[in-house]
Design a protein around this motif. Sequence first.
Motif, PDB file in Angstrom:
ATOM      1  N   ARG A  50       0.825  -1.208   0.000  1.00 26.83           N
ATOM      2  CA  ARG A  50       0.000   0.000   0.000  1.00 26.83           C
ATOM      3  C   ARG A  50       0.861   1.261   0.000  1.00 26.83           C
ATOM      4  O   ARG A  50       0.539   2.240  -0.674  1.00 26.83           O
ATOM      5  CB  ARG A  50      -0.939  -0.024   1.206  1.00 26.83           C
ATOM      6  CG  ARG A  50      -1.996  -1.117   1.102  1.00 26.83           C
ATOM      7  CD  ARG A  50      -2.694  -1.392   2.412  1.00 26.83           C
ATOM      8  NE  ARG A  50      -3.647  -2.506   2.289  1.00 26.83           N
ATOM      9  CZ  ARG A  50      -4.148  -3.183   3.298  1.00 26.83           C
ATOM     10  NH1 ARG A  50      -3.791  -2.861   4.547  1.00 26.83           N
ATOM     11  NH2 ARG A  50      -4.991  -4.166   3.088  1.00 26.83           N
ATOM     12  N   LEU A  51       1.969   1.216   0.745  1.00 32.25           N
ATOM     13  CA  LEU A  51       2.869   2.367   0.722  1.00 32.25           C
ATOM     14  C   LEU A  51       3.493   2.524  -0.663  1.00 32.25           C
ATOM     15  O   LEU A  51       3.632   3.638  -1.179  1.00 32.25           O
ATOM     16  CB  LEU A  51       3.957   2.207   1.783  1.00 32.25           C
ATOM     17  CG  LEU A  51       5.011   3.320   1.833  1.00 32.25           C
ATOM     18  CD1 LEU A  51       4.376   4.690   2.012  1.00 32.25           C
ATOM     19  CD2 LEU A  51       6.019   3.049   2.942  1.00 32.25           C
TER      20      LEU A  51
ATOM     21  N   ASP B 147      -4.534   3.622   9.483  1.00 33.56           N
ATOM     22  CA  ASP B 147      -5.614   2.785   8.949  1.00 33.56           C
ATOM     23  C   ASP B 147      -5.064   1.602   8.144  1.00 33.56           C
ATOM     24  O   ASP B 147      -5.633   1.203   7.133  1.00 33.56           O
ATOM     25  CB  ASP B 147      -6.584   3.609   8.107  1.00 33.56           C
ATOM     26  CG  ASP B 147      -5.892   4.332   6.954  1.00 33.56           C
ATOM     27  OD1 ASP B 147      -4.688   4.056   6.710  1.00 33.56           O
ATOM     28  OD2 ASP B 147      -6.536   5.171   6.302  1.00 33.56           O
ATOM     29  N   GLY B 148      -3.935   1.055   8.611  1.00 27.75           N
ATOM     30  CA  GLY B 148      -3.377  -0.121   7.958  1.00 27.75           C
ATOM     31  C   GLY B 148      -2.758   0.139   6.610  1.00 27.75           C
ATOM     32  O   GLY B 148      -2.584  -0.800   5.828  1.00 27.75           O
ATOM     33  N   GLY B 149      -2.411   1.404   6.335  1.00 30.50           N
ATOM     34  CA  GLY B 149      -1.746   1.729   5.081  1.00 30.50           C
ATOM     35  C   GLY B 149      -2.674   2.168   3.969  1.00 30.50           C
ATOM     36  O   GLY B 149      -2.213   2.422   2.848  1.00 30.50           O
TER      37      GLY B 149
ATOM     38  N   ASP C 201      -1.959  -3.499  14.098  1.00 32.70           N
ATOM     39  CA  ASP C 201      -2.892  -3.748  12.998  1.00 32.70           C
ATOM     40  C   ASP C 201      -3.276  -2.475  12.250  1.00 32.70           C
ATOM     41  O   ASP C 201      -3.644  -2.536  11.071  1.00 32.70           O
ATOM     42  CB  ASP C 201      -4.163  -4.423  13.527  1.00 32.70           C
ATOM     43  CG  ASP C 201      -3.904  -5.843  14.003  1.00 32.70           C
ATOM     44  OD1 ASP C 201      -2.869  -6.407  13.596  1.00 32.70           O
ATOM     45  OD2 ASP C 201      -4.724  -6.367  14.784  1.00 32.70           O
ATOM     46  N   ARG C 202      -3.207  -1.331  12.912  1.00 33.13           N
ATOM     47  CA  ARG C 202      -3.647  -0.083  12.287  1.00 33.13           C
ATOM     48  C   ARG C 202      -2.492   0.836  11.914  1.00 33.13           C
ATOM     49  O   ARG C 202      -2.526   1.492  10.879  1.00 33.13           O
ATOM     50  CB  ARG C 202      -4.579   0.679  13.240  1.00 33.13           C
ATOM     51  CG  ARG C 202      -5.878  -0.026  13.586  1.00 33.13           C
ATOM     52  CD  ARG C 202      -6.716   0.822  14.532  1.00 33.13           C
ATOM     53  NE  ARG C 202      -6.010   1.098  15.793  1.00 33.13           N
ATOM     54  CZ  ARG C 202      -5.443   2.257  16.111  1.00 33.13           C
ATOM     55  NH1 ARG C 202      -5.484   3.276  15.271  1.00 33.13           N
ATOM     56  NH2 ARG C 202      -4.840   2.411  17.285  1.00 33.13           N
TER      57      ARG C 202
ATOM     58  N   ALA D 112      -2.585  11.121  20.983  1.00 33.56           N
ATOM     59  CA  ALA D 112      -3.655  10.879  20.007  1.00 33.56           C
ATOM     60  C   ALA D 112      -3.384   9.635  19.163  1.00 33.56           C
ATOM     61  O   ALA D 112      -4.297   9.120  18.499  1.00 33.56           O
ATOM     62  CB  ALA D 112      -3.819  12.095  19.107  1.00 33.56           C
ATOM     63  N   GLY D 113      -2.126   9.152  19.174  1.00 35.36           N
ATOM     64  CA  GLY D 113      -1.776   7.968  18.403  1.00 35.36           C
ATOM     65  C   GLY D 113      -1.684   8.200  16.913  1.00 35.36           C
ATOM     66  O   GLY D 113      -1.771   7.241  16.131  1.00 35.36           O
ATOM     67  N   ASP D 114      -1.501   9.469  16.505  1.00 34.63           N
ATOM     68  CA  ASP D 114      -1.467   9.766  15.071  1.00 34.63           C
ATOM     69  C   ASP D 114      -0.154  10.403  14.618  1.00 34.63           C
ATOM     70  O   ASP D 114      -0.055  10.896  13.494  1.00 34.63           O
ATOM     71  CB  ASP D 114      -2.645  10.661  14.686  1.00 34.63           C
ATOM     72  CG  ASP D 114      -2.656  11.981  15.442  1.00 34.63           C
ATOM     73  OD1 ASP D 114      -1.701  12.249  16.213  1.00 34.63           O
ATOM     74  OD2 ASP D 114      -3.617  12.753  15.276  1.00 34.63           O
TER      75      ASP D 114
END
Length: 644
Positions: free
Chosen positions: A288-289, A361-363, A329-330, A448-450
């Motif tokens: 995906r990347l 969101d998992g890539g 997973d995310r 926030a984990g982002d």
Amino acid sequence: MTVRSHVGSATHLLVVTLLLGAFASHAAHSAQFVDPFDDWVGVQHREPFTWPGASYDVRTESTWTCADGVLEYRPDGDRGIPLEVSLPQMGIDLRDGQWTLETAFRHVEGVAPRAAYETIAYLRWPAGEPGLMHIVALMYDASQRALVVYNASGDEEPVPADLTGDFRALRMAVARGLLRVWLDGELVAGPLRLKTRPYGGGQQLLVGPITAGEDISLRCQWDYIAMTTEGAFAPGGTWPGSVEAPVAEGLITVKGLGETPPYEGITVLRREKGGESWDEALPDLWRRLSAQISEEPRQIEAPFYHYEDVGGPVTQNVYPDVQALSYDDRRGVGIAMLTRGVGDTATGYVDYKVWYRVTTDGGQTWTDLKPLVDEREGFTPAHPNPYVWIGRNGFCYASIPPLLKLSSGEILLPFYYAPIDEAGNYYNPLNAYTFGYVACAIGRWNEAGDDIIWTTSEPVEISERKSARGFSEAAVIELSQPGHVLMVLRGSNAPDPWGDMPAVKWRSLSTDYGRTWSDPEVFTYADGERFMSPSACSAFTRSSETGKVYWIGNIARTLPQGNAPRYPLIIAELDEETLGLRRETVTIIDDRGPDDPPELQLSNFKVLEDPHDGHILVYLSRYMAEGHRDNPGYGAHTYVIDVK
């Protein structure tokens, strides 16, 4: 020992009671070899050693040939190229100041412009003072029919000698700072006080031309070369000729490279042309990347970077890496390297910088790339960590893969950087191709984990006296004991003005999740014995099938000179207690084959575990220089390795 001799008017058998007898009696504490030239000097796995200095494979060139136990040099209208071999490769250290070399030589035909074109034997080794070397050579001047002795700073008085016809026995010996030369058992030169001269390089034995500025037609031959570092200084009795089998007691050997039974715990199942197995095993996150990268521009402008030689924004080349860290997973983290339009290692090195991006969101989607900057006060994109000021120096991610998730939940990103001195200039003390140190960026997710919040470790540094180029690529792995992280670092022994720099990998240990590091020491086998390794990358991987840590890198049979030779490529188990390789597990992944050129490189690889069967996959391009690109072994290959 029975020997075959061409010395004198007839071929006959001799019982060697002097030189080779000394070899046997001192085998426990001296180094020695005899090379009878019974096979091709450039072939791999050769006894007693391969002559790696030739820049071509002698089996396919007319300049050097081996036949009937005779090494022949015949540059027919070409510029001659010498054969050379590292003395440490042969287990010989001339710094002790006592050695003897003997050879049988004859001039067949032709005349060279200078005696240096017809060098019978050349040896160099470090003198007591750094930067100075002893260099001695025996050369033949066919036009004057004279033996010429070179002694560091110039030639000694020529010795009348006709070296045509039968092979003639020549012996050089050094003891107590004095050089002596014998011809057919008669002292013809010396004792001569050894001289020195400023020179860089390792300890070396060379035959053939030590200069080759003109095309020449020449033909000369060697019947054998024998050498010892103890005894046999005064000739007497008979002279040894070519031995029927090499004597190699005391030579440095690389155990585990085809010399021991295969290790049942590691099996290289196959080597595939291309990357089919690799592509099938790629993580979804990488796929995906990669898809996103394919749609992005390869150049951007970064207004916060400023350079003294350029006004205004500067265009940056972007080199994204698909080897993203799958954190859970995310979430995942990807990185890229940027330079201001210059990607080559030597020219772009001082301008590297690391940027990163994340997915939650998992890539499926990724944030834009942005500079990796230490969170602490005072750091900015232009000064991203304690060691880098963009415009003066740079930094680049150092490991395969680039990011490692630690048991603490933190993310470790080793990087190497170009250090600067107190005046703000790039510090490269030996004017090497590059010079660097290593440190780590340590990241943690924000609340926030982002996004990632970064800080920087203490550096891992080394003196140029131990590694000419400092440190660059680094393999890292967290050991079974949480927080203990092992780093294996790429060094280099070129340039080497002292002539004794090791060609090894280095290791450093952190016990606090990569924040501080031990002083670097040589990376060895588990029993403490060193192995030789060129200046090249390496990698660790831990198998989910066995739980073991495996190291992948190059172990050399001959003393490397800087980056070469980058073969064979091996895999071995790490002993987590001794932090060394288990010697009995060393397994060759790939090696130079009979049709591969000497400049073959088995490096710059990628590693992953096949999620379907747990096999370790290694993907690399078997690099060969121009002129060999039609070789069937050239290009991308995948290696499938089973571990248990």
